[in-house]
Design an enzyme around this catalytic site. Sequence first.
Site, PDB file in Angstrom:
ATOM      1  N   ASP A 187       1.698  -1.377   0.394  1.00 58.72           N
ATOM      2  CA  ASP A 187      -0.527  -0.211  -0.034  1.00 58.72           C
ATOM      3  C   ASP A 187       0.429   1.691  -0.189  1.00 58.72           C
ATOM      4  OD1 ASP A 187      -2.236  -1.620   0.155  1.00 58.72           O
ATOM      5  OD2 ASP A 187      -2.210  -1.497   2.542  1.00 58.72           O
ATOM      6  N   GLU A 188       1.825   1.068  -0.848  1.00 58.91           N
ATOM      7  CA  GLU A 188       2.946   2.304  -0.854  1.00 58.91           C
ATOM      8  C   GLU A 188       2.298   3.449  -2.085  1.00 58.91           C
ATOM      9  OE1 GLU A 188       4.035  -1.034  -1.157  1.00 58.91           O
ATOM     10  OE2 GLU A 188       5.241  -1.174  -0.203  1.00 58.91           O
ATOM     11  N   LYS A 235       1.993   2.463  -4.976  1.00 58.16           N
ATOM     12  CA  LYS A 235       2.394   1.743  -6.020  1.00 58.16           C
ATOM     13  C   LYS A 235       1.606   2.126  -7.372  1.00 58.16           C
ATOM     14  CE  LYS A 235       2.198  -2.413  -4.577  1.00 58.16           C
ATOM     15  NZ  LYS A 235       2.527  -2.488  -2.967  1.00 58.16           N
ATOM     16  N   ASN A 239      -5.006 -10.742  -3.567  1.00 53.87           N
ATOM     17  CA  ASN A 239      -4.744  -9.819  -2.248  1.00 53.87           C
ATOM     18  C   ASN A 239      -4.255  -7.770  -2.889  1.00 53.87           C
ATOM     19  OD1 ASN A 239      -2.245 -10.775  -3.252  1.00 53.87           O
ATOM     20  ND2 ASN A 239      -1.123 -11.406  -1.949  1.00 53.87           N
ATOM     21  N   GLY A 257      -4.317  -4.111  -3.260  1.00 52.87           N
ATOM     22  CA  GLY A 257      -5.640  -3.680  -4.291  1.00 52.87           C
ATOM     23  C   GLY A 257      -4.380  -2.173  -4.118  1.00 52.87           C
ATOM     24  N   HIS A 258      -4.877  -1.479  -5.655  1.00 45.73           N
ATOM     25  CA  HIS A 258      -4.586  -1.191  -6.602  1.00 45.73           C
ATOM     26  C   HIS A 258      -4.907   0.743  -6.565  1.00 45.73           C
ATOM     27  CE1 HIS A 258      -0.034  -3.653  -7.485  1.00 45.73           C
ATOM     28  NE2 HIS A 258      -0.545  -3.587  -6.275  1.00 45.73           N
ATOM     29  N   GLN A 313       1.862  -5.788  -3.164  1.00 47.28           N
ATOM     30  CA  GLN A 313       2.273  -6.429  -1.574  1.00 47.28           C
ATOM     31  C   GLN A 313       3.813  -5.585  -1.845  1.00 47.28           C
ATOM     32  OE1 GLN A 313       1.316  -9.470  -3.340  1.00 47.28           O
ATOM     33  NE2 GLN A 313      -0.422  -9.182  -2.925  1.00 47.28           N
ATOM     34  N   THR A 319     -10.095  -5.089   1.625  1.00 47.72           N
ATOM     35  CA  THR A 319     -10.536  -5.238   2.369  1.00 47.72           C
ATOM     36  C   THR A 319     -11.061  -4.647   3.690  1.00 47.72           C
ATOM     37  OG1 THR A 319      -8.471  -5.723   4.301  1.00 47.72           O
ATOM     38  CG2 THR A 319      -8.948  -7.224   3.371  1.00 47.72           C
ATOM     39  N   GLY A 320     -10.800  -3.534   3.002  1.00 47.85           N
ATOM     40  CA  GLY A 320     -11.197  -2.028   4.050  1.00 47.85           C
ATOM     41  C   GLY A 320     -10.919  -1.845   5.353  1.00 47.85           C
ATOM     42  N   ARG A 345      -6.006   0.426   8.855  1.00 50.46           N
ATOM     43  CA  ARG A 345      -4.451   0.323   8.150  1.00 50.46           C
ATOM     44  C   ARG A 345      -2.971   0.794   9.935  1.00 50.46           C
ATOM     45  NH1 ARG A 345      -4.233   2.486   2.171  1.00 50.46           N
ATOM     46  NH2 ARG A 345      -4.771   0.945   1.442  1.00 50.46           N
ATOM     47  N   SER A 352       5.045  11.947  -4.339  1.00 51.11           N
ATOM     48  CA  SER A 352       4.121  12.103  -4.835  1.00 51.11           C
ATOM     49  C   SER A 352       2.790  13.273  -3.433  1.00 51.11           C
ATOM     50  CB  SER A 352       3.590  10.581  -5.088  1.00 51.11           C
ATOM     51  OG  SER A 352       1.654  11.011  -5.124  1.00 51.11           O
ATOM     52  N   VAL A 353       2.878  14.124  -4.143  1.00 49.29           N
ATOM     53  CA  VAL A 353       2.154  14.975  -3.217  1.00 49.29           C
ATOM     54  C   VAL A 353       0.409  14.464  -2.536  1.00 49.29           C
ATOM     55  CG1 VAL A 353       3.579  16.201  -3.086  1.00 49.29           C
ATOM     56  CG2 VAL A 353       2.235  16.494  -4.269  1.00 49.29           C
TER      57      VAL A 353
HETATM   58  P1  GDP Z   1      -0.842   0.422  -3.429  1.00 48.37           P
HETATM   59  O1  GDP Z   1      -1.499  -1.052  -2.583  1.00 48.37           O
HETATM   60  O2  GDP Z   1       0.830   0.223  -3.535  1.00 48.37           O
HETATM   61  O3  GDP Z   1      -1.174   0.367  -4.705  1.00 48.37           O
HETATM   62  O4  GDP Z   1      -1.762   1.396  -2.659  1.00 48.37           O
HETATM   63  P2  GDP Z   1      -3.264   1.576  -2.377  1.00 48.37           P
HETATM   64  O5  GDP Z   1      -3.655   1.821  -3.374  1.00 48.37           O
HETATM   65  O6  GDP Z   1      -3.432   0.560  -1.150  1.00 48.37           O
HETATM   66  O7  GDP Z   1      -3.017   2.600  -1.185  1.00 48.37           O
HETATM   67  C1  GDP Z   1      -2.487   3.644  -1.428  1.00 48.37           C
HETATM   68  C2  GDP Z   1      -3.472   5.154  -0.927  1.00 48.37           C
HETATM   69  O8  GDP Z   1      -2.364   6.336  -0.520  1.00 48.37           O
HETATM   70  C3  GDP Z   1      -4.450   5.574  -1.608  1.00 48.37           C
HETATM   71  O9  GDP Z   1      -5.793   5.488  -1.703  1.00 48.37           O
HETATM   72  C4  GDP Z   1      -3.479   6.363  -3.034  1.00 48.37           C
HETATM   73  O10 GDP Z   1      -5.264   7.097  -4.079  1.00 48.37           O
HETATM   74  C5  GDP Z   1      -3.437   7.243  -1.732  1.00 48.37           C
HETATM   75  N1  GDP Z   1      -2.129   7.932  -2.026  1.00 48.37           N
HETATM   76  C6  GDP Z   1      -1.268   7.551  -3.192  1.00 48.37           C
HETATM   77  N2  GDP Z   1       0.053   8.257  -2.868  1.00 48.37           N
HETATM   78  C7  GDP Z   1      -0.580   9.186  -2.477  1.00 48.37           C
HETATM   79  C8  GDP Z   1       0.097  10.755  -1.810  1.00 48.37           C
HETATM   80  O11 GDP Z   1       0.925  11.529  -2.618  1.00 48.37           O
HETATM   81  N3  GDP Z   1      -0.235  11.619  -0.895  1.00 48.37           N
HETATM   82  C9  GDP Z   1      -1.729  11.321  -1.020  1.00 48.37           C
HETATM   83  N4  GDP Z   1      -2.214  11.739   0.290  1.00 48.37           N
HETATM   84  N5  GDP Z   1      -2.684  10.018  -0.379  1.00 48.37           N
HETATM   85  C10 GDP Z   1      -1.898   9.273  -2.124  1.00 48.37           C
HETATM   86  P1  IMO Z   2      -0.768  -4.068  -2.524  1.00 48.83           P
HETATM   87  O1  IMO Z   2      -0.166  -4.701  -3.321  1.00 48.83           O
HETATM   88  C1  IMO Z   2      -1.277  -4.621   2.238  1.00 48.83           C
HETATM   89  C2  IMO Z   2      -1.323  -8.895   3.884  1.00 48.83           C
HETATM   90  C3  IMO Z   2      -2.480  -8.869   4.506  1.00 48.83           C
HETATM   91  C4  IMO Z   2      -2.072  -9.940   5.557  1.00 48.83           C
HETATM   92  C5  IMO Z   2      -1.119 -10.680   4.731  1.00 48.83           C
HETATM   93  C6  IMO Z   2      -0.967 -12.013   3.958  1.00 48.83           C
HETATM   94  O2  IMO Z   2      -2.408  -3.897  -2.317  1.00 48.83           O
HETATM   95  O3  IMO Z   2       0.303  -4.081  -1.826  1.00 48.83           O
HETATM   96  P2  IMO Z   2      -2.285 -13.018   2.105  1.00 48.83           P
HETATM   97  O4  IMO Z   2      -3.680 -12.513   1.804  1.00 48.83           O
HETATM   98  O5  IMO Z   2      -1.374 -11.883   0.708  1.00 48.83           O
HETATM   99  O6  IMO Z   2      -1.987 -14.417   1.912  1.00 48.83           O
HETATM  100  O7  IMO Z   2      -2.211 -12.395   3.363  1.00 48.83           O
HETATM  101  O8  IMO Z   2      -0.334 -10.051   3.559  1.00 48.83           O
HETATM  102  N1  IMO Z   2      -1.425  -8.165   2.225  1.00 48.83           N
HETATM  103  C7  IMO Z   2      -0.815  -6.835   2.516  1.00 48.83           C
HETATM  104  N2  IMO Z   2      -0.981  -5.720   2.935  1.00 48.83           N
HETATM  105  N3  IMO Z   2      -1.172  -4.354   0.848  1.00 48.83           N
HETATM  106  C8  IMO Z   2      -1.246  -5.796   0.022  1.00 48.83           C
HETATM  107  O9  IMO Z   2      -0.984  -5.718  -1.293  1.00 48.83           O
HETATM  108  C9  IMO Z   2      -1.507  -6.703   0.496  1.00 48.83           C
HETATM  109  N4  IMO Z   2      -1.530  -8.217  -0.051  1.00 48.83           N
HETATM  110  C10 IMO Z   2      -1.737  -9.134   1.294  1.00 48.83           C
HETATM  111  O10 IMO Z   2      -3.263  -8.037   5.415  1.00 48.83           O
HETATM  112  O11 IMO Z   2      -1.013  -9.043   6.478  1.00 48.83           O
HETATM  113 MG    MG Z   3      -3.040  -1.818  -2.067  1.00 48.53          MG
END
Ligand code: GDP
Ligand code: IMO
Ligand code: MG
Length: 420
Positions: A13-14, A16, A38, A40-41, A222, A299-300, A303, A409-410
């Site tokens: 969830d960085e 990506k 698993n 969620g981007h 991940q 999953t909602g 974090r 990213s801001v």
């Molecule tokens: P991913 O799994 O690495 O693609 O990341 P996720 O989408 O799960 O979670 C990143 C969350 O941060 C999302 O809700 C994005 O819309 C949000 N996001 C991404 N970059 C930034 C940023 O620079 N600032 C803020 N405030 N939100 C961001």
């Molecule tokens: P993205 O690509 C954050 C975590 C789960 C759990 C562990 C194992 O959006 O960054 P799994 O379902 O893979 O067997 O779960 O890994 N996990 C993630 N946490 N972002 C994800 O993907 C994840 N995919 C799995 O929460 O701790």
């Molecule tokens: Mg994610």
Amino acid sequence: MKLDILLGLQWGDEGKGKIVDVLSPKYEAIARFQGGPNAGHTLIFNNQKFVLHTIPSGVFRADTENIIGNGVVIDPIIFSKEIEQIEKDASDLKNNLLISKKAHLILPTHRILDAAQEAAKGKDKIGSTLKGISPTYTDKISRNGLRVGDILSPNFKEKYNRLVEKHKKQLKSFDFDYNFDEFEKGWFDGIELIKSFKIIDSEIYVNNTLNNEKAILAEGAQGTLLDIEFGSYPFVTSSNTIAAGACTGLGVAPNKIGEVFGIFKAYCTRVGSGPFPTELFDEDGKRMQDVGNEFGATTGRPRRCGWLDLVAIKYSIMLNGVTQLVITKADVLSGFDTIKIATSYKVNGEEIDYLPYEINEKIEPIYTELRGWQNDISEIKSLSELPTNLKIYLQFIEKFVGVPIKFISVGPDREAMIVK
Ligand code: GDP
Ligand code: IMO
Ligand code: MG
């Protein structure tokens, strides 16, 4: 052309999805190499929000192909829902989305097994996303899995039934109620949908594309600290999330890897169970969660939040051969008087500067404190306009880890981006 890779340096969830979307116009194709639903981007543009699970994040760009590589696991039910949600806005999916014959399929019984195994672990549960990831990769490694290529074979149903029977036997050893029949129709409908896309020998396609001087970006799912090999085992996912995973997950040789973009949040989050040395349980952590809207895209779940951990980031950079850094969500830290960064750990009274074998509650992070910045930075478009204290913070990170930060990213939107 060499294969570039973008991957997460923390626990996922960085950001990506957002960054891959931003970088996509520079690439002929975006390729996922591991993980499955698993992930969620999140992508935000034109006031619209999309969350992708299996489909690569280049899917909204007209001239970008999107490849689901052999290392990915696909749930036909989730895949169908995803297609339905993006169909209207994605670009020519029938031509631009390609699926590897060697990608493995997540069966409804894999999801049930995931839930049964997690329930049996009780308080020691991994906190899995319950998408069937672990049982599917287990079947892959134990050579029982079903692959996308199998759906084209005349005895596919037979192979499917054999695997389901095996799972039903396994499920008998758990005290777990399940209703399997409700999923089966949707699953087979999903299989028919998959058949309507281009099903390819992706390793050959990817290598030919690179040999024809066309650029490909591999999109990680991940993060490094969830890697099956080097993550905080057993609280990890079941695939190689590191750069080496792009070699096996796409069939690209190590000497064909180009840039490795390592992405990290300005602080740290984790969803699910497992150790997290810099986790906060106070107002600061709550504030990161609120301002950063830190709730799982898949999953909602809320974090867990904590300060940036450069000991862990350094380890991730080493494992991945990161050549450029991308920082996200620095905007979330605006308004903090002091920003803390873990720069070493204390374990049993001894100070160490590396991630030890046992990551547990005995680790006490040692922080370097920097002064925060007060301004809202979310509208800023150039480096020179950033607050001085943020520039000092960025320089501190670069110097500490020895890799340049090239993208800042801001905000969540596609446009909220500073390129250095
Ligand atoms: P991913 O799994 O690495 O693609 O990341 P996720 O989408 O799960 O979670 C990143 C969350 O941060 C999302 O809700 C994005 O819309 C949000 N996001 C991404 N970059 C930034 C940023 O620079 N600032 C803020 N405030 N939100 C961001
Ligand atoms: P993205 O690509 C954050 C975590 C789960 C759990 C562990 C194992 O959006 O960054 P799994 O379902 O893979 O067997 O779960 O890994 N996990 C993630 N946490 N972002 C994800 O993907 C994840 N995919 C799995 O929460 O701790
Ligand atoms: Mg994610």
